[in-house]
Design a protein around this motif. Structure first.
Motif, PDB file in Angstrom:
ATOM      1  N   CYS A  61     -41.594  11.580  -7.005  1.00 17.35           N
ATOM      2  CA  CYS A  61     -40.797  10.398  -6.969  1.00 17.35           C
ATOM      3  C   CYS A  61     -39.850  10.494  -8.283  1.00 17.35           C
ATOM      4  O   CYS A  61     -40.631  10.439  -9.457  1.00 17.35           O
ATOM      5  CB  CYS A  61     -41.903   9.502  -7.158  1.00 17.35           C
ATOM      6  SG  CYS A  61     -42.787   9.007  -5.433  1.00 17.35           S
ATOM      7  N   PHE A  62     -38.688  10.541  -8.154  1.00 14.91           N
ATOM      8  CA  PHE A  62     -37.724  10.710  -9.221  1.00 14.91           C
ATOM      9  C   PHE A  62     -37.748   9.602 -10.150  1.00 14.91           C
ATOM     10  O   PHE A  62     -37.637   8.359  -9.521  1.00 14.91           O
ATOM     11  CB  PHE A  62     -36.406  11.202  -8.881  1.00 14.91           C
ATOM     12  CG  PHE A  62     -36.569  12.570  -8.538  1.00 14.91           C
ATOM     13  CD1 PHE A  62     -36.161  13.378  -9.637  1.00 14.91           C
ATOM     14  CD2 PHE A  62     -36.780  13.323  -7.330  1.00 14.91           C
ATOM     15  CE1 PHE A  62     -36.155  14.991  -9.406  1.00 14.91           C
ATOM     16  CE2 PHE A  62     -36.939  14.322  -7.152  1.00 14.91           C
ATOM     17  CZ  PHE A  62     -36.369  15.587  -8.000  1.00 14.91           C
ATOM     18  N   GLY A  63     -37.944   9.596 -11.398  1.00 15.81           N
ATOM     19  CA  GLY A  63     -37.750   8.415 -12.564  1.00 15.81           C
ATOM     20  C   GLY A  63     -36.996   9.192 -13.629  1.00 15.81           C
ATOM     21  O   GLY A  63     -36.692  10.294 -13.493  1.00 15.81           O
ATOM     22  N   ASN A 131     -31.357   6.021  -4.368  1.00 16.06           N
ATOM     23  CA  ASN A 131     -31.646   7.180  -3.104  1.00 16.06           C
ATOM     24  C   ASN A 131     -31.240   8.416  -3.712  1.00 16.06           C
ATOM     25  O   ASN A 131     -30.678   9.444  -3.165  1.00 16.06           O
ATOM     26  CB  ASN A 131     -30.360   6.843  -2.121  1.00 16.06           C
ATOM     27  CG  ASN A 131     -30.779   5.524  -1.482  1.00 16.06           C
ATOM     28  OD1 ASN A 131     -31.944   5.273  -1.024  1.00 16.06           O
ATOM     29  ND2 ASN A 131     -29.913   4.851  -0.895  1.00 16.06           N
ATOM     30  N   LEU A 132     -31.821   8.623  -5.029  1.00 14.58           N
ATOM     31  CA  LEU A 132     -31.789   9.956  -5.773  1.00 14.58           C
ATOM     32  C   LEU A 132     -32.137  10.887  -5.053  1.00 14.58           C
ATOM     33  O   LEU A 132     -31.665  12.163  -4.890  1.00 14.58           O
ATOM     34  CB  LEU A 132     -32.132   9.772  -7.156  1.00 14.58           C
ATOM     35  CG  LEU A 132     -32.338  11.190  -8.113  1.00 14.58           C
ATOM     36  CD1 LEU A 132     -30.599  11.570  -8.301  1.00 14.58           C
ATOM     37  CD2 LEU A 132     -32.820  11.093  -9.388  1.00 14.58           C
ATOM     38  N   GLU A 182     -22.289   2.450  -3.355  1.00 12.73           N
ATOM     39  CA  GLU A 182     -23.693   2.062  -3.041  1.00 12.73           C
ATOM     40  C   GLU A 182     -24.905   2.786  -3.622  1.00 12.73           C
ATOM     41  O   GLU A 182     -26.139   2.359  -3.505  1.00 12.73           O
ATOM     42  CB  GLU A 182     -23.591   2.519  -1.470  1.00 12.73           C
ATOM     43  CG  GLU A 182     -23.289   3.875  -1.174  1.00 12.73           C
ATOM     44  CD  GLU A 182     -23.171   4.453   0.070  1.00 12.73           C
ATOM     45  OE1 GLU A 182     -24.144   4.489   1.074  1.00 12.73           O
ATOM     46  OE2 GLU A 182     -22.046   4.357   0.506  1.00 12.73           O
ATOM     47  N   PHE A 183     -24.773   3.964  -4.500  1.00 10.83           N
ATOM     48  CA  PHE A 183     -25.528   4.517  -5.279  1.00 10.83           C
ATOM     49  C   PHE A 183     -25.654   4.261  -6.828  1.00 10.83           C
ATOM     50  O   PHE A 183     -26.920   4.493  -7.112  1.00 10.83           O
ATOM     51  CB  PHE A 183     -25.544   5.988  -4.936  1.00 10.83           C
ATOM     52  CG  PHE A 183     -25.198   6.570  -3.720  1.00 10.83           C
ATOM     53  CD1 PHE A 183     -26.333   6.234  -2.850  1.00 10.83           C
ATOM     54  CD2 PHE A 183     -24.268   7.610  -3.184  1.00 10.83           C
ATOM     55  CE1 PHE A 183     -26.374   6.595  -1.405  1.00 10.83           C
ATOM     56  CE2 PHE A 183     -24.355   8.158  -1.923  1.00 10.83           C
ATOM     57  CZ  PHE A 183     -25.319   7.400  -0.830  1.00 10.83           C
ATOM     58  N   LEU A 184     -24.798   3.911  -7.234  1.00 14.33           N
ATOM     59  CA  LEU A 184     -24.706   3.775  -8.829  1.00 14.33           C
ATOM     60  C   LEU A 184     -24.820   2.178  -9.193  1.00 14.33           C
ATOM     61  O   LEU A 184     -24.106   1.482  -8.434  1.00 14.33           O
ATOM     62  CB  LEU A 184     -23.327   4.269  -9.312  1.00 14.33           C
ATOM     63  CG  LEU A 184     -23.308   5.967  -9.560  1.00 14.33           C
ATOM     64  CD1 LEU A 184     -22.002   6.334  -9.754  1.00 14.33           C
ATOM     65  CD2 LEU A 184     -24.295   6.376 -10.647  1.00 14.33           C
ATOM     66  N   PRO A 185     -25.301   2.032 -10.313  1.00 14.60           N
ATOM     67  CA  PRO A 185     -25.395   0.570 -10.880  1.00 14.60           C
ATOM     68  C   PRO A 185     -23.773   0.211 -11.009  1.00 14.60           C
ATOM     69  O   PRO A 185     -23.063   0.991 -11.244  1.00 14.60           O
ATOM     70  CB  PRO A 185     -26.001   0.827 -12.399  1.00 14.60           C
ATOM     71  CG  PRO A 185     -26.714   2.115 -12.266  1.00 14.60           C
ATOM     72  CD  PRO A 185     -26.066   2.817 -11.157  1.00 14.60           C
ATOM     73  N   SER A 186     -23.419  -1.130 -10.779  1.00 13.55           N
ATOM     74  CA  SER A 186     -22.357  -1.749 -10.825  1.00 13.55           C
ATOM     75  C   SER A 186     -21.405  -1.318 -12.180  1.00 13.55           C
ATOM     76  O   SER A 186     -20.300  -1.389 -12.298  1.00 13.55           O
ATOM     77  CB  SER A 186     -22.232  -3.233 -10.569  1.00 13.55           C
ATOM     78  OG  SER A 186     -23.179  -3.869 -11.297  1.00 13.55           O
TER      79      SER A 186
END
Length: 349
Positions: A61-63, A131-132, A182-186
């Protein structure tokens, strides 16, 4: 990996991000069978390392674990990249004697491979990336498919199997443009505003063929559509199965400016893929569907984007077209100035 038994001299070739660097030429080898075997073995070992990476990514679980990030990066750098160096050294060496076979193989190996690898490693260090795990697996699948395809090209071994075109399209949508909103923080400055929309027919059956070849063909077509759409555009992916005709249709459409017809003509003339006496007749072809000018984008060294970027050599669509034809398919092109471009691929299932 000790490559002294296979390579002599001080030549080198390596992929680094978006650039390809050539070093001094290496001595010509006489034992071609040994070279083929070494290339195949190195590709196989690189594939094994990619599979190890995939297992690690699936099981974690990537963090914000810097230790895990460094482990993944280390496996790629030591296990995969070093073997790529060896393979391309041998290809450059052998290419002087068999330029067609190894020129194509080198193109297949280098297209987007270094860029995808660099993106994969960069994503490991992006806080808040959504969704990394899913995107990383798609990019590792891309590396694996490219290496498998390359190995098959060098060895000349075809291994047809069953696959579903929808699965390939979904993986491409994840791997090809990981810096979408959709994947990155705004707040992330790396965000690319392009959108990828999918409308896939779930009734599409499995087909028999070379999945790695068809994946890379579609990857190149979608990649060209992304360039044409621009940073704020949209690329749409469709699939449709016609049971009555046993035919599968795959559509890749963008809402960009459309094919630059005069730019393609100029590129074809410079690449000597068009007789200057025929150019004037082509200029008068104003059709938006299967215009004869559109067919030139599938010729070697003819770029659909030459007027925008002279570094683009038109390799990707050539390989895509060859693989679609090899799978008994065809590509039709629609393009209207200011309204975008649509490529429709028809395959018999």
């Amino acid at each position: 990996m000790d490559d002294s038994r296979a390579v002599s001299g001080s030549g080198y070739f390596f992929l680094s991000g978006r650039n390809i660097f050539f070093g001094p030429p290496v001595a010509i080898m006489t034992n071609y069978l040994a070279a083929y075997g070494t290339i195949s073995q190195a590709a196989g070992e690189a594939i094994e390392q990619v599979l190890i990476l995939k297992a690690k990514v699936k099981g974690k679980c990537f963090g914000p674990s810097r230790e895990l990030q460094e482990e993944v990066k280390g496996i790629y750098n030591r296990g995969v990249e070093e073997r790529l160096h060896l393979m391309v050294r041998l290809i450059v060496e052998l290419g002087s004697n068999r330029p067609r076979r190894f020129g194509v193989a080198l193109s297949q190996l280098s297209l987007n491979l270094g860029e995808v690898a660099d993106q994969m490693i960069e994503l490991l260090y992006l806080p808040g990336y959504r969704n990394l795990q899913k995107v990383l697996l798609a990019q590792l699948d891309h590396l694996q498919r490219t290496l498998v395809y390359f190995r098959k090209t060098v060895t000349g071994k075809e291994e047809p199997t069953t696959f579903n075109i929808n699965y390939l399209l979904r993986d491409i949508a994840l791997a090809i443009c990981p810096f979408r909103a959709e994947f990155l923080p705004s707040s992330d400055e790396r965000i690319i505003g392009v959108a990828i929309k999918e409308k896939l027919d779930e009734s599409v059956p499995h087909m028999v063929g070379e999945p790695e070849a068809m994946y890379l063909a579609l990857y190149q077509i979608v990649g060209n559509a992304l360039i044409a759409a621009g940073s704020k555009g949209t690329v749409s992916l469709y699939s449709k199965y016609y049971d009555r005709f046993k035919q599968l249709q795959v559509t890749v459409a963008d809402n960009g400016a459309g094919i630059d017809r005069l730019g393609v003509l100029k590129s074809a003339l410079e690449a000597e893929q068009l007789d200057p006496r025929e150019a004037e007749a082509l200029r008068r072809d104003t059709a938006d569907h299967n215009n004869k000018i559109f067919g030139l984008i599938f010729k070697p060294r003819v770029s659909a984007f030459a007027s925008q970027n002279s570094k683009r050599k038109g390799i990707g669509l050539v390989l895509a077209h060859e693989e679609v034809l090899r799978h008994r398919g065809k590509i039709e092109v629609y393009s209207k100035p200011g309204r975008g471009t649509t490529l429709q691929i028809f395959l018999n299932v």
